[in-house]
Motif scaffolding. Sequence first.
Motif, short mmCIF file in Angstrom:
data_model
loop_
_atom_site.label_atom_id
_atom_site.label_comp_id
_atom_site.label_asym_id
_atom_site.label_seq_id
_atom_site.Cartn_x
_atom_site.Cartn_y
_atom_site.Cartn_z
N MET A 1 0.83 -1.21 0.00
CA MET A 1 0.00 0.00 0.00
C MET A 1 0.87 1.26 0.00
O MET A 1 0.59 2.22 -0.70
N SER A 2 1.94 1.23 0.83
CA SER A 2 2.84 2.39 0.89
C SER A 2 3.47 2.66 -0.47
O SER A 2 3.59 3.82 -0.90
N LEU A 3 3.87 1.58 -1.16
CA LEU A 3 4.48 1.75 -2.49
C LEU A 3 3.48 2.35 -3.47
O LEU A 3 3.85 3.12 -4.36
N GLY A 4 2.20 2.00 -3.31
CA GLY A 4 1.17 2.57 -4.18
C GLY A 4 1.04 4.06 -4.00
O GLY A 4 0.93 4.81 -4.98
N TYR A 5 1.07 4.52 -2.75
CA TYR A 5 0.99 5.95 -2.49
C TYR A 5 2.23 6.68 -3.03
O TYR A 5 2.12 7.79 -3.58
N LEU A 6 3.39 6.07 -2.87
CA LEU A 6 4.62 6.68 -3.39
C LEU A 6 4.60 6.71 -4.92
O LEU A 6 5.07 7.68 -5.53
N ALA A 7 4.08 5.65 -5.52
CA ALA A 7 3.98 5.61 -6.98
C ALA A 7 3.07 6.71 -7.49
O ALA A 7 3.33 7.33 -8.53
N LEU A 8 2.01 7.00 -6.74
CA LEU A 8 1.10 8.08 -7.13
C LEU A 8 1.73 9.45 -6.90
O LEU A 8 1.78 10.29 -7.80
N GLY A 9 2.23 9.67 -5.68
CA GLY A 9 2.71 11.00 -5.30
C GLY A 9 4.02 11.39 -5.94
O GLY A 9 4.26 12.58 -6.20
N GLY A 11 5.81 8.99 -8.44
CA GLY A 11 5.98 8.37 -9.76
C GLY A 11 5.16 9.04 -10.85
O GLY A 11 5.65 9.21 -11.98
N VAL A 12 3.93 9.44 -10.55
CA VAL A 12 3.09 10.05 -11.58
C VAL A 12 3.67 11.37 -12.09
O VAL A 12 3.77 11.57 -13.31
N PRO A 13 4.07 12.31 -11.21
CA PRO A 13 4.70 13.54 -11.73
C PRO A 13 5.97 13.27 -12.55
O PRO A 13 6.19 13.91 -13.59
N VAL A 14 6.79 12.32 -12.09
CA VAL A 14 8.01 11.98 -12.84
C VAL A 14 7.65 11.41 -14.22
O VAL A 14 8.26 11.76 -15.24
N LEU A 15 6.63 10.56 -14.25
CA LEU A 15 6.20 9.98 -15.53
C LEU A 15 5.70 11.05 -16.49
O LEU A 15 6.01 11.02 -17.69
N ILE A 16 4.95 12.02 -15.98
CA ILE A 16 4.45 13.12 -16.81
C ILE A 16 5.61 13.92 -17.39
O ILE A 16 5.62 14.26 -18.58
N PHE A 231 -4.54 15.42 -4.92
CA PHE A 231 -3.43 16.18 -5.51
C PHE A 231 -2.98 15.55 -6.83
O PHE A 231 -2.73 16.26 -7.81
N VAL A 232 -2.88 14.23 -6.85
CA VAL A 232 -2.44 13.53 -8.07
C VAL A 232 -3.46 13.74 -9.20
O VAL A 232 -3.07 13.98 -10.36
N ILE A 233 -4.74 13.67 -8.89
CA ILE A 233 -5.78 13.89 -9.91
C ILE A 233 -5.67 15.31 -10.46
O ILE A 233 -5.80 15.54 -11.67
N TRP A 234 -5.41 16.27 -9.58
CA TRP A 234 -5.25 17.66 -10.02
C TRP A 234 -4.03 17.79 -10.93
O TRP A 234 -4.09 18.46 -11.98
N ILE A 235 -2.91 17.16 -10.56
CA ILE A 235 -1.69 17.20 -11.38
C ILE A 235 -1.97 16.61 -12.76
O ILE A 235 -1.60 17.18 -13.79
N VAL A 236 -2.62 15.45 -12.78
CA VAL A 236 -2.91 14.78 -14.05
C VAL A 236 -3.82 15.65 -14.91
O VAL A 236 -3.61 15.79 -16.13
N ALA A 237 -4.83 16.26 -14.29
CA ALA A 237 -5.77 17.10 -15.04
C ALA A 237 -5.06 18.30 -15.66
O ALA A 237 -5.30 18.65 -16.82
N ILE A 238 -4.18 18.94 -14.89
CA ILE A 238 -3.47 20.13 -15.38
C ILE A 238 -2.53 19.76 -16.53
O ILE A 238 -2.54 20.39 -17.59
N PHE A 239 -1.73 18.73 -16.32
CA PHE A 239 -0.70 18.41 -17.31
C PHE A 239 -1.22 17.59 -18.48
O PHE A 239 -0.54 17.47 -19.49
N SER A 240 -2.41 17.02 -18.34
CA SER A 240 -3.00 16.32 -19.48
C SER A 240 -3.25 17.26 -20.64
O SER A 240 -3.16 16.87 -21.81
N LEU A 241 -3.56 18.53 -20.32
CA LEU A 241 -3.74 19.53 -21.38
C LEU A 241 -2.45 19.70 -22.16
O LEU A 241 -2.46 19.77 -23.41
N SER A 242 -1.31 19.75 -21.45
CA SER A 242 -0.02 19.87 -22.13
C SER A 242 0.31 18.61 -22.92
O SER A 242 0.84 18.68 -24.03
N ILE A 243 0.02 17.44 -22.35
CA ILE A 243 0.31 16.18 -23.04
C ILE A 243 -0.52 16.07 -24.31
O ILE A 243 0.00 15.70 -25.38
N LEU A 244 -1.81 16.42 -24.21
CA LEU A 244 -2.67 16.36 -25.39
C LEU A 244 -2.18 17.34 -26.46
O LEU A 244 -2.13 16.99 -27.65
#
Length: 261
Positions: A1-9, A11-16, A231-244
Amino acid sequence: MSLGYLALGWGVPVLIILLLTHICRNAERTIDSTLGPKTEIYAGFLGIMIHEMSHWLLAKMFHHRIVDVKLLVMPWDVNLNEEHPCLGYVNTAYSDHSFYQMIGTAFIGTAPIYGCTAVIYLIYRLFTPNLLKLMTNTVESLISNPLSFSWNDFLYNFVGILKFDSRTLLLVTFAFYLIINITLTGFDLSDADLKSSYTAGIWILIFMSAIILPMVYFQMTDFLNYYLIGFVIWIVAIFSLSILTALLVDFGCHILHFFIN
């Protein structure tokens, strides 16, 4: 579970960041092979300048000493003998004894991702608010319930937006020019940018682990589920515009390459 939270908080910004860098590097290589190696300066000079200004601004915020700055290297000054010609630079120095300045290197190195996203969002908002609304609604729909998303509805609404009068058409054309110019070169983090962010990025991961692991151990997952995932959903929503936007620019570069070559 801890790894999942770290992957979100973490890993997701790094992946973006890595995804945007990869997409825009691909677009640059395509346009260079199509129209010549200096084309990205003519077609993406705004992106280069915003890229470097973002480095400069974050360096100031984290109290780094600015050694030298050049927002744009003119096309006739570019050294084409280099494998990756320098199109602009911000050279900084910082104290190894300052944890704040050291952590800042992660944000300074990736600053163009934030700076270009902010400017592109502002351009959409000022010149094409209806298109911005459609794109943000599309992103929210894909995030909340991807199975319910309909490309037919998206294309129908997109065509409806394209019914411009002459003044609006002029503004939209100008906005698209600015967005393409910024996207083509602005998001491409250099190897030096990524390298400077690496060590600080690891420290951020360690810092996040020191917070998240005890919270999971003491069963404070409700707090993490609400704030971290939000926070992760907000990050994804903001940067998805740039990715698209980056994907569309990359696709356009490949279409141009197909017709010219």
